[in-house]
Scaffold this active site. Structure first.
Site, PDB file in Angstrom:
ATOM      1  N   CYS A 264     107.144  -9.535  19.490  1.00  0.00           N
ATOM      2  CA  CYS A 264     105.795  -9.461  18.922  1.00  0.00           C
ATOM      3  C   CYS A 264     105.647 -10.273  17.648  1.00  0.00           C
ATOM      4  O   CYS A 264     104.524 -10.664  17.287  1.00  0.00           O
ATOM      5  CB  CYS A 264     105.408  -8.009  18.668  1.00  0.00           C
ATOM      6  SG  CYS A 264     106.495  -7.136  17.515  1.00  0.00           S
TER       7      CYS A 264
ATOM      8  N   GLU B  34     101.264  -0.422  17.406  1.00  0.00           N
ATOM      9  CA  GLU B  34     102.011  -1.624  17.047  1.00  0.00           C
ATOM     10  C   GLU B  34     101.771  -2.645  18.156  1.00  0.00           C
ATOM     11  O   GLU B  34     102.354  -2.531  19.235  1.00  0.00           O
ATOM     12  CB  GLU B  34     103.503  -1.312  16.888  1.00  0.00           C
ATOM     13  CG  GLU B  34     103.817  -0.393  15.713  1.00  0.00           C
ATOM     14  CD  GLU B  34     103.414  -0.992  14.381  1.00  0.00           C
ATOM     15  OE1 GLU B  34     103.274  -2.230  14.287  1.00  0.00           O
ATOM     16  OE2 GLU B  34     103.226  -0.222  13.421  1.00  0.00           O
TER      17      GLU B  34
ATOM     18  N   GLY C  10      96.878  -0.809  24.273  1.00  0.00           N
ATOM     19  CA  GLY C  10      96.682  -0.084  23.021  1.00  0.00           C
ATOM     20  C   GLY C  10      95.289   0.518  22.921  1.00  0.00           C
ATOM     21  O   GLY C  10      95.115   1.646  22.433  1.00  0.00           O
TER      22      GLY C  10
ATOM     23  N   GLY D 290     102.998  -2.128  22.165  1.00  0.00           N
ATOM     24  CA  GLY D 290     102.722  -2.878  23.386  1.00  0.00           C
ATOM     25  C   GLY D 290     101.541  -3.802  23.207  1.00  0.00           C
ATOM     26  O   GLY D 290     101.242  -4.252  22.096  1.00  0.00           O
ATOM     27  N   SER D 291     100.850  -4.055  24.291  1.00  0.00           N
ATOM     28  CA  SER D 291      99.762  -5.031  24.287  1.00  0.00           C
ATOM     29  C   SER D 291      98.491  -4.427  23.706  1.00  0.00           C
ATOM     30  O   SER D 291      98.292  -3.205  23.698  1.00  0.00           O
ATOM     31  CB  SER D 291      99.480  -5.512  25.714  1.00  0.00           C
ATOM     32  OG  SER D 291      98.887  -4.468  26.477  1.00  0.00           O
ATOM     33  N   THR D 292      97.617  -5.304  23.249  1.00  0.00           N
ATOM     34  CA  THR D 292      96.332  -4.859  22.712  1.00  0.00           C
ATOM     35  C   THR D 292      95.508  -4.169  23.789  1.00  0.00           C
ATOM     36  O   THR D 292      94.842  -3.156  23.521  1.00  0.00           O
ATOM     37  CB  THR D 292      95.565  -6.063  22.141  1.00  0.00           C
ATOM     38  OG1 THR D 292      96.350  -6.655  21.102  1.00  0.00           O
ATOM     39  CG2 THR D 292      94.225  -5.643  21.575  1.00  0.00           C
TER      40      THR D 292
END
Length: 477
Positions: free
Chosen positions: A254, A220, A203, A198-200
């Site tokens: 991504c 990831e 994350g 997913g998103s930073t």
């Protein structure tokens, strides 16, 4: 189906599911290779026997075309499951490392053991493959797993919840549906490994939650994956392959090409090539009522993508429009500067900025100065350019002369680096991330005479013998 009527898992059910999968792990049921192989084959059957239903769900959630759904989401799970089942015995073999002669009788062995129960949190953009690719590794490693699909793709989340207990052991593999509250409840629990895509921003929250229990994590994430176009490459072929990568899932991928760096001398020719390929890809306008062009996942992301188009200071040379069905036409923006709104964060939508540079060397320096992306794409026939990209940039992966196709290469690891995540999977690497390499030795009783100098009280002789390793000759350079 909307997110409002997706059946969420209650907090009590989450606790019960967690207890069940942990009990299954403690029982040792998932350690048998025959059990793991059966579950892998069942996962392949689940995909193969429900192709149309899964395609329907992806169409409902994302407007994704059936060919794209099966090629990009369903097919890789079938082949990945079969590959793992075929190679499982070889992957699971204990390792016998070469040791120094004086320890050769100790039966030094490295065993591959499952890390424990796994929490797998998957995103909305590729809700099938990014749920089950990780599960392949967890099953192969012998780890019971709780799957948490995204609530933003409710039809897909619902069919995952329906199919998993029909095909896989429900005591070992379970689905939890929900949103923030349910995800937080899962992260409050202790796991053997957490796998998040997913998103930073999210994350970081997952990593912080895992740190409470020193739980290993695979993140990831994404980032702005650049494309470098060298003048020596066929510009029309580069345009075709770049746009192919950009149209996948309407740019909601991504590893989507995020922006293109092209030397000023060939920029106009490259733009002309993009226009030619665009016309070939879209015989109908993307927003035509009969066009199969997909849509943005929800209203919030739709507004975000529209705002990016409105805010850019570049020149829109293709696309730029949207409709009331959450569709945004593939949009190409030329003349984009490095301080443009399009260059601030990952676009994650159907917008392709073109940034002009003086030459390839400047393009490489721009990439090197930015956070590590998930992938660096480079179109060139020059070995010198290739070597400069390798030596001066960093990323999860480097791909020459194509886009997105690296996802088909399960023989090499796929994963991020730095800001684009950490940990890698695909093929055997999926097995490895859920496996602990547990060392084992068996020191013979008969070895005791060799231990004479290690015991107290220490003497000058014992000091000389036991510290000899620190005094070995060091080779001259």
């Amino acid at each position: 189906m909307s997110a409002d009527n997706l059946q969420y898992t209650s907090l009590d059910e989450i606790r019960d599911i967690y207890a069940d999968v942990n009990e299954t792990f403690k029982s040792g049921a998932t350690r048998s290779l025959s059990y793991r192989r059966h579950q892998l084959l069942q996962l392949a059957r689940m995909m193969q026997e429900n192709i149309t239903a899964i395609e329907d769900a992806l169409l409902a959630d994302l407007g994704k075309q059936r060919q794209e759904s099966t090629v990009a989401e369903i097919g890789p799970i079938v082949t990945g499951s079969l590959h793992a089942a075929e190679n499982l015995e070889e992957w699971a073999k204990p390792e016998k490392p070469k040791v120094e002669a004086w320890r050769s009788s100790w039966d030094t062995t490295i065993h591959h053991v499952p890390k424990g129960t796994v929490l797998l949190i998957s995103p909305w953009n590729y809700p099938v493959i990014l749920t089950f690719l990780g599960l392949i590794g967890a099953i192969a490693a012998g780890c019971p797993t709780v799957l948490k699909p995204s609530e933003c793709t409710p039809a897909t989340a619902a069919i995952i919840a329906e199919l998993v207990p029909k095909y896989l052991d429900p005591k070992a593999y379970a689905v939890v549906n929900g949103a923030v509250e349910e995800t937080k409840a899962l992260l409050d629990l202790q796991w053997g490994h957490i796998f998040f895509t997913g998103s930073t921003r999210i994350g970081r929250l997952v990593a912080a939650a895992a740190a409470r229990y020193t739980t290993p994590v695979t993140l990831e994430l994404g980032g702005k994956s650049p494309v470098i176009v060298s003048p020596d490459y066929d510009l029309e072929l580069a345009a075709k392959r770049i746009l192919y990568g950009k149209v996948q899932n309407v740019g909601q991928l991504c590893v989507s090409p995020d922006y293109v760096l092209v030397p000023r001398a060939v920029s106009k020719d490259f733009q002309a090539a993009l226009k030619k390929v665009y016309a070939e890809f879209f015989p109908l306008d993307p927003l035509h009522k009969d066009s199969p062009w997909g849509r943005i996942v929800n209203e919030a992301n739709f507004k975000r993508v529209k705002n990016l188009i409105e805010e850019t200071r570049g020149d829109i040379i293709l696309g730029g429009k949207s409709d009331d069905n959450l569709r945004v036409a593939l949009t190409v923006v030329a003349g984009v500067k490095l301080d443009d709104p399009l260059m601030e964060e990952e676009i994650f939508g159907p917008i392709l900025p073109i940034v002009e540079v003086e030459d390839v060397h400047e393009a490489i320096q721009i990439v090197a100065d930015r956070p590590y992306p998930l992938v660096v794409y480079t179109f060139t026939n020059s070995n010198d350019v290739k070597e400069e990209v390798f030596s001066k940039t960093n990323s999860g992966t480097v791909v020459l002369n194509d886009t997105q196709i690296q996802l088909a290469v399960y023989e090499m690891p796929f994963g991020g680096h730095g800001g684009s995540g950490y940990g890698a999977y695909m093929g055997k690497d999926s097995y490895d991330i859920f496996t602990h390499r547990r060392g084992y030795i068996n020191v013979p009783t008969e070895f005791e005479p060799f231990y004479a100098f290690r015991y107290l009280p220490y003497t000058e002789q014992s000091y000389k013998v036991m510290t000899a390793a620190a005094r070995v000759d060091i080779p001259s350079e």
